[in-house]
Scaffold this motif. Structure first.
Motif, PDB file in Angstrom:
ATOM      1  N   ALA A  80      11.576  49.332 107.623  1.00 33.94           N
ATOM      2  CA  ALA A  80      10.205  49.757 107.886  1.00 33.94           C
ATOM      3  C   ALA A  80       9.218  49.072 106.935  1.00 33.94           C
ATOM      4  N   VAL A  81       9.678  48.727 105.748  1.00 33.64           N
ATOM      5  CA  VAL A  81       8.844  47.974 104.808  1.00 33.64           C
ATOM      6  C   VAL A  81       8.925  46.483 105.105  1.00 33.64           C
ATOM      7  N   ARG A  82      10.122  46.035 105.438  1.00 28.14           N
ATOM      8  CA  ARG A  82      10.306  44.599 105.646  1.00 28.14           C
ATOM      9  C   ARG A  82       9.540  44.090 106.872  1.00 28.14           C
ATOM     10  N   ALA A  83       9.481  44.854 107.953  1.00 30.23           N
ATOM     11  CA  ALA A  83       8.877  44.381 109.207  1.00 30.23           C
ATOM     12  C   ALA A  83       7.436  43.899 109.019  1.00 30.23           C
ATOM     13  N   PRO A  84       6.543  44.720 108.409  1.00 35.19           N
ATOM     14  CA  PRO A  84       5.176  44.220 108.248  1.00 35.19           C
ATOM     15  C   PRO A  84       5.073  43.065 107.264  1.00 35.19           C
ATOM     16  N   ILE A  85       5.990  43.021 106.281  1.00 30.58           N
ATOM     17  CA  ILE A  85       5.955  41.911 105.326  1.00 30.58           C
ATOM     18  C   ILE A  85       6.395  40.612 106.020  1.00 30.58           C
ATOM     19  N   ASP A  86       7.368  40.708 106.942  1.00 30.47           N
ATOM     20  CA  ASP A  86       7.733  39.529 107.737  1.00 30.47           C
ATOM     21  C   ASP A  86       6.509  38.988 108.492  1.00 30.47           C
ATOM     22  N   TYR A  87       5.711  39.911 109.018  1.00 34.02           N
ATOM     23  CA  TYR A  87       4.474  39.502 109.705  1.00 34.02           C
ATOM     24  C   TYR A  87       3.544  38.782 108.733  1.00 34.02           C
ATOM     25  N   ASN A  88       3.413  39.322 107.497  1.00 33.87           N
ATOM     26  CA  ASN A  88       2.575  38.674 106.484  1.00 33.87           C
ATOM     27  C   ASN A  88       3.081  37.275 106.161  1.00 33.87           C
ATOM     28  N   VAL A  89       4.394  37.129 106.027  1.00 31.98           N
ATOM     29  CA  VAL A  89       4.984  35.820 105.743  1.00 31.98           C
ATOM     30  C   VAL A  89       4.668  34.847 106.885  1.00 31.98           C
ATOM     31  N   GLY A  90       4.792  35.324 108.123  1.00 31.15           N
ATOM     32  CA  GLY A  90       4.468  34.474 109.270  1.00 31.15           C
ATOM     33  C   GLY A  90       3.017  34.036 109.269  1.00 31.15           C
ATOM     34  N   ALA A 105       9.512  33.798 111.030  1.00 29.58           N
ATOM     35  CA  ALA A 105       9.099  35.073 110.431  1.00 29.58           C
ATOM     36  C   ALA A 105       8.594  36.043 111.498  1.00 29.58           C
ATOM     37  N   PHE A 106       7.837  35.559 112.464  1.00 28.83           N
ATOM     38  CA  PHE A 106       7.347  36.435 113.537  1.00 28.83           C
ATOM     39  C   PHE A 106       8.495  36.928 114.413  1.00 28.83           C
ATOM     40  N   ASP A 107       9.473  36.053 114.646  1.00 27.57           N
ATOM     41  CA  ASP A 107      10.650  36.475 115.423  1.00 27.57           C
ATOM     42  C   ASP A 107      11.380  37.624 114.715  1.00 27.57           C
ATOM     43  N   GLU A 108      11.562  37.479 113.395  1.00 27.53           N
ATOM     44  CA  GLU A 108      12.241  38.525 112.618  1.00 27.53           C
ATOM     45  C   GLU A 108      11.444  39.828 112.648  1.00 27.53           C
ATOM     46  N   ALA A 109      10.135  39.713 112.493  1.00 31.07           N
ATOM     47  CA  ALA A 109       9.294  40.907 112.496  1.00 31.07           C
ATOM     48  C   ALA A 109       9.395  41.641 113.828  1.00 31.07           C
ATOM     49  N   LEU A 110       9.350  40.899 114.928  1.00 34.52           N
ATOM     50  CA  LEU A 110       9.439  41.538 116.238  1.00 34.52           C
ATOM     51  C   LEU A 110      10.785  42.209 116.455  1.00 34.52           C
ATOM     52  N   GLU A 111      11.848  41.552 115.999  1.00 32.67           N
ATOM     53  CA  GLU A 111      13.182  42.137 116.151  1.00 32.67           C
ATOM     54  C   GLU A 111      13.274  43.470 115.395  1.00 32.67           C
ATOM     55  N   LEU A 112      12.723  43.509 114.176  1.00 33.28           N
ATOM     56  CA  LEU A 112      12.745  44.750 113.402  1.00 33.28           C
ATOM     57  C   LEU A 112      11.868  45.821 114.039  1.00 33.28           C
ATOM     58  N   TYR A 113      10.688  45.440 114.484  1.00 35.56           N
ATOM     59  CA  TYR A 113       9.784  46.413 115.089  1.00 35.56           C
ATOM     60  C   TYR A 113      10.382  47.018 116.360  1.00 35.56           C
ATOM     61  N   THR A 114      11.108  46.209 117.113  1.00 43.10           N
ATOM     62  CA  THR A 114      11.736  46.719 118.330  1.00 43.10           C
ATOM     63  C   THR A 114      12.711  47.857 118.008  1.00 43.10           C
ATOM     64  N   LYS A 115      13.418  47.721 116.898  1.00 41.47           N
ATOM     65  CA  LYS A 115      14.350  48.774 116.488  1.00 41.47           C
ATOM     66  C   LYS A 115      13.617  50.021 115.989  1.00 41.47           C
ATOM     67  N   LEU A 116      12.443  49.823 115.390  1.00 44.74           N
ATOM     68  CA  LEU A 116      11.757  50.914 114.696  1.00 44.74           C
ATOM     69  C   LEU A 116      10.803  51.706 115.590  1.00 44.74           C
ATOM     70  N   HIS A 117      10.604  51.265 116.836  1.00 45.61           N
ATOM     71  CA  HIS A 117       9.690  51.940 117.760  1.00 45.61           C
ATOM     72  C   HIS A 117       8.307  52.124 117.140  1.00 45.61           C
ATOM     73  N   PRO A 118       7.626  51.060 116.814  1.00 43.92           N
ATOM     74  CA  PRO A 118       6.351  51.149 116.089  1.00 43.92           C
ATOM     75  C   PRO A 118       5.186  51.442 117.031  1.00 43.92           C
ATOM     76  N   LYS A 119       4.007  51.512 116.444  1.00 46.18           N
ATOM     77  CA  LYS A 119       2.796  51.645 117.234  1.00 46.18           C
ATOM     78  C   LYS A 119       2.517  50.333 117.970  1.00 46.18           C
ATOM     79  N   LEU A 120       2.000  50.444 119.193  1.00 47.25           N
ATOM     80  CA  LEU A 120       1.766  49.257 120.008  1.00 47.25           C
ATOM     81  C   LEU A 120       0.836  48.229 119.351  1.00 47.25           C
ATOM     82  N   PRO A 121      -0.269  48.634 118.703  1.00 46.09           N
ATOM     83  CA  PRO A 121      -1.135  47.607 118.098  1.00 46.09           C
ATOM     84  C   PRO A 121      -0.421  46.752 117.070  1.00 46.09           C
TER      85      PRO A 121
END
Length: 878
Positions: A80-90, A105-121
């Motif tokens: 949950a912490v890594r996903a937004p940081i991956d976005y920052n790195v991208g 980095a964006f690919d990794e972030a999306l893969e993590l977010y898919t698992k975490l069921h995040p907010k759509l925005p």
């Protein structure tokens, strides 16, 4: 984004600051070797926060901090912490130009977010950012998919700012694909949302991209206000990071407008800003435009040096899109320097990339430069194949062009060179029919779309609010146009006031263009219908010649030669002959303009030019034209400005004395008119609305008498109003419309050319009826006669002919228009029009009736000079 609830402790902040002070490799080694207990989510967030302080002002400083934060998040095991940081790195990698790393980095972030069921925005932001990276990497299908997904996610979440961001990404990808009108629609939609939420930076980006879309269509005039607005906002916000892109667009505007000094000054400033912010992609794009400016000035060595310097910036950052955009520019410069093998080699490298990435715009540019190199080497088979590739790409982009018929026509005109080169290649290989059909494929396509596929009235689909907005803009245009006309017709015209009104008019026209772009986006049914209109075949061409007395003369002007095709009716169908006129484009254009000037100024020495042009343009086909009494001419280039009826044979006879002449955009257009009988049962005539043309009023009265009281409706002076025109001229079938009034040609924006009609109220005596308004009408009249000055003039648009008042009536639905090429004489025009209408009422076709009237004036010593009779031409179906 995710994990915003994690608040770093004092200890975690201290650790972050200590790591931030180290070189990246040392920091990463320390993170890897430290106890897991120290690698906490809070420490990762603390480093991420430090990176955030630099991301908007100094992106290169943020990247190592984000990478360190990412390393801690990985060791902490907190996705949950890594996903937004991956976005920052991208994001940081994207801004630094490290596109492959950004994509990963964006690919990794999306893969993590898919698992975490995040907010759509949150997910939408990543899709939108990855869309940009995929575009630069050449993955246009992926870029469109990400952009569409981001838009839907933001829409579902009710995030209109995110929707604007996604629309910007989608528009940029549409631009890469060569779909400029569709891109502009995306940008216009996004601009509304950005302004609604006071997103000034987003507004600046969208304004800049709209300017870019117009520049891609070679429309610097419409691009200019958007580029200037974008620069103003970026400077107000202190956004030097992206200021260079708007400066590049402004330099392109100046370059397109021939303002070389301003272009060089602006692009120099753009490059300085790009160096200041230390962005490789910014420096590359600035140098690319600088090179283009130098190439346009004929400084090919300087252009090549700049382009090679610029492309070097794209290689380390994997910016494949800009790398290949610059490489095709390099190939063009190499061709201009005579390095044909190098041009073909580099063009082929670009073509291979463009095919893999499905980029039709780049495919066309690369294939064309390859073909030009092959033609120079005498490899016409190879050039033929390359040009087939280029033309297929043009046709694809044309089909994808958003907006109405004119939008498609404007795009197509910038790619006529491909078809002209193919004509040259086909003639070299003696493929006569293929050469002729390619010439046809280039011409009259916008009118052909309308005639073949129909049209929907622009105003009929608008909402009440949209109609109100359009009416307000139209009212403002009408008021300004009336004021401008009154100022110009004043006894002592005020030049300052006229210039001021011109500026206001242009700004309002730009606003109207922007409004129409938004309406095409909001109402897809307004789009030019997709699909290819039927182009003529040789068998169908024969059907257009009802007898052996008719001949078709079609021209194709190219830089090195002009090609003349004649079609006559033989025993077994159409007989085609091809002739090469060995004269350069510039030389022929100069001769045409000198001759036209001699006619318009009543120069008594016109005859020598008249005879020499006859020998050059028609004498080669003398055998084909012998005994032909009806000529249909399909011009090209400045030949649209040449009154062929005024050319003289060696025996001194004008062409008008031996044949009727009509002018057509293409044979495909003529065929699309069908075999509808021309039954002119009545007349609707308008004359002297400004009450300063008494001859026009007399002309209308005389022509009305020819039709008879029961078959003529005439509107004179105050009655010759716009309201009466709409009521009387647009509602009946099978009538001729005669407009005897002032015509004003606008050489900057031809569709702003106008006819004057009475206002019908006391606010102003007259109002302008612009060509753009006429083209939107649905006219049922088979024939419109424009007995006014310069109504056949227009801006030559390759592939379409002269765009202006005459063209607009054909676009509105009239089969034929009679219009003038220059400022005509009132007295001779009245005599010409009376004779023309007498012949017309006796059953003659418009071309034969105009020939009869012209011959009558030729025999009158007072009107023998072509100035008095050769200015009027028949456009369209005869």
């Amino acid at each position: 984004m995710y994990a915003q609830g994690v608040v770093p402790s004092v200890e975690e902040k201290s650790l972050a600051e200590a790591l931030a002070a180290l070189p990246l490799d040392q920091a990463l080694r320390q993170i890897h070797e430290a106890p897991v207990s120290q690698m906490t989510p809070g420490a990762a967030i603390a480093l991420r926060d430090l990176g955030n302080t630099y991301i908007d002002t100094k992106p290169p400083l943020s990247l190592p901090l984000y990478v360190e934060a990412q390393a801690i998040a990985v060791r902490s095991g907190d996705d949950a912490v890594r996903a937004p940081i991956d976005y920052n790195v991208g994001t940081a990698n994207r801004l630094a130009g490290n596109l492959d790393a950004a994509r990963a980095a964006f690919d990794e972030a999306l893969e993590l977010y898919t698992k975490l069921h995040p907010k759509l925005p949150d997910v939408a932001k990543i899709h939108s950012a990855r869309s940009v990276v995929r575009m630069y990497l050449g993955d246009t299908e992926g870029a469109i998919a990400d952009g569409e997904t981001a838009y839907k996610e933001n829409q579902q979440a009710g995030d209109e700012v995110g929707m604007a961001r996604a629309l910007n990404s989608l528009g940029n990808t549409e631009m890469v694909l060569g779909r400029f009108g569709r891109a502009r629609q995306r940008f216009e939609e996004g601009l509304i949302l950005a302004r609604k939420h006071n997103q000034r930076q987003g507004e600046a980006y969208l304004l800049n991209n709209i300017a870019d879309s117009y520049l891609q269509e070679d429309n610097a005039e419409l691009a200019l206000p958007y580029a200037l607005q974008a620069i103003k906002i970026k400077e107000e916000l202190g956004n030097r990071e992206d200021l260079y892109s708007s400066l590049v667009n402004l330099a392109r505007v100046y370059d397109s407008s021939g303002r070389n000094k301003e272009a060089i000054e602006t692009i120099t400033r753009a490059y300085a800003v790009a160096k200041e912010v230390n962005k490789p992609d910014a420096m590359a794009r600035s140098l690319a435009e600088w090179g283009a400016i130098e190439e346009h000035n004929g400084h090919y060595d300087a252009a090549l040096k700049l382009l090679q310097e610029g492309i070097a910036f794209t290689l380390p950052i994997s910016d494949h899109l800009h790398e290949n955009e610059m490489l095709v520019q390099i190939a063009e410069a190499e061709f201009d320097l005579g390095r044909y093998d190098d041009a073909a080699r580099d063009g082929q490298q670009v073509l291979d990339f463009a095919r893999r990435a499905s980029l039709p715009k780049m495919i066309e540019a690369a294939a064309l430069v390859i073909a030009r190199a092959q033609m120079n080497a005498g490899n016409y088979d190879g050039a033929h194949t390359s040009l087939q590739t280029a033309i297929a790409a043009v046709e694809q982009m044309r089909d994808d062009t958003a907006g109405g018929t004119l939008a498609a026509s404007e795009f197509f005109s910038h790619h006529a060179e491909d078809y002209q080169a193919m004509v040259e290649v086909d003639v070299k290989q003696q493929r006569w029919q293929e050469a002729f059909l390619t010439s046809e494929q280039e011409k009259g396509r916008a009118l052909l779309d309308l005639l073949s596929q129909g049209r929907i009235s622009f105003g009929s689909v608008l909402t009440a609010e949209e109609r109100k907005e359009e009416a307000a803009l139209r009212r403002k245009l009408t008021q300004l146009g009336g004021q401008r006309t009154s100022a110009a017709l004043a006894a002592k015209p005020d030049a300052h006031r006229i210039a001021e009104l011109d500026t206001q008019l242009q700004a309002t026209r730009t606003a109207m263009t922007s409004f129409r772009e938004r309406m095409f986006a909001a109402h897809p049914q307004l789009e030019r219908r997709q699909g290819r209109a039927s182009l003529i075949s040789m068998e169908q061409a024969a059907e257009l010649m009802p007898s052996a007395s008719t001949a078709v003369i079609e021209f194709e002007m190219t830089p090195h030669a002009t090609y003349l095709f004649t079609l006559t009716r033989g025993k077994s169908g159409a007989e085609l002959h091809t002739y090469v006129i060995d004269i350069t484009l510039s030389a022929l254009t100069a001769r045409i303009r000198r001759f036209a000037t001699s006619l318009q100024t009543r120069d008594p020495g016109f005859a020598a030019s008249s005879r020499s042009l006859y020998q050059l343009l028609l004498a080669p086909a003398a055998h084909d034209l012998a005994g032909k009494s009806s000529l249909v001419i399909v011009p090209s280039g400045d030949l649209w400005r040449l009154p062929f009826q005024a050319l003289q044979r060696n025996d001194g006879k004008f062409l008008v004395e031996t044949a009727s002449v009509s002018y057509a955009p293409s044979l495909s257009v003529l065929r699309a008119y069908g075999k509808t009988s021309r039954r002119l049962s009545s007349l609707v005539a308008f004359g002297d609305p400004a009450e300063d043309l008494p001859e026009a009023a007399q002309e209308v009265k005389a022509v009305s008498r020819i039709y008879g009281k029961t078959h003529a409706s005439s509107f004179l002076r105050k009655e010759a109003s716009l309201e009466n025109f709409r009521t009387a001229a647009l509602t009946e079938d099978d009538h001729e419309v005669l407009l005897a009034t002032h015509g004003v040609y606008d050489d900057r924006t031809p569709m702003s050319s106008y006819l004057l009609l009475a206002s019908g109220d006391t606010s102003a005596r007259t109002v302008p009826l612009e060509a753009s308004q006429i083209a939107d009408m649905q006219l049922k009249s088979p024939l419109v006669v424009l007995s006014a000055c310069e109504t056949a003039k227009g801006k030559y648009q390759a592939g379409e002919g002269l765009i202006g008042l005459g063209w607009s009536f054909l676009a509105a639905g009239s089969q034929s228009a009679v219009a003038s090429l220059w400022r005509v004489d009132s007295a001779s025009t009245t005599e010409l029009m009376i004779a023309f209408h007498r012949a017309l009422r006796q059953g003659s076709s418009p071309a034969v009736a105009l020939q009869h009237a012209g011959r009558m004036l030729v025999r009158d010593p007072k009107y023998h000079h072509p100035f008095y009779w050769a200015g009027f031409v028949v456009l369209g179906n005869n």
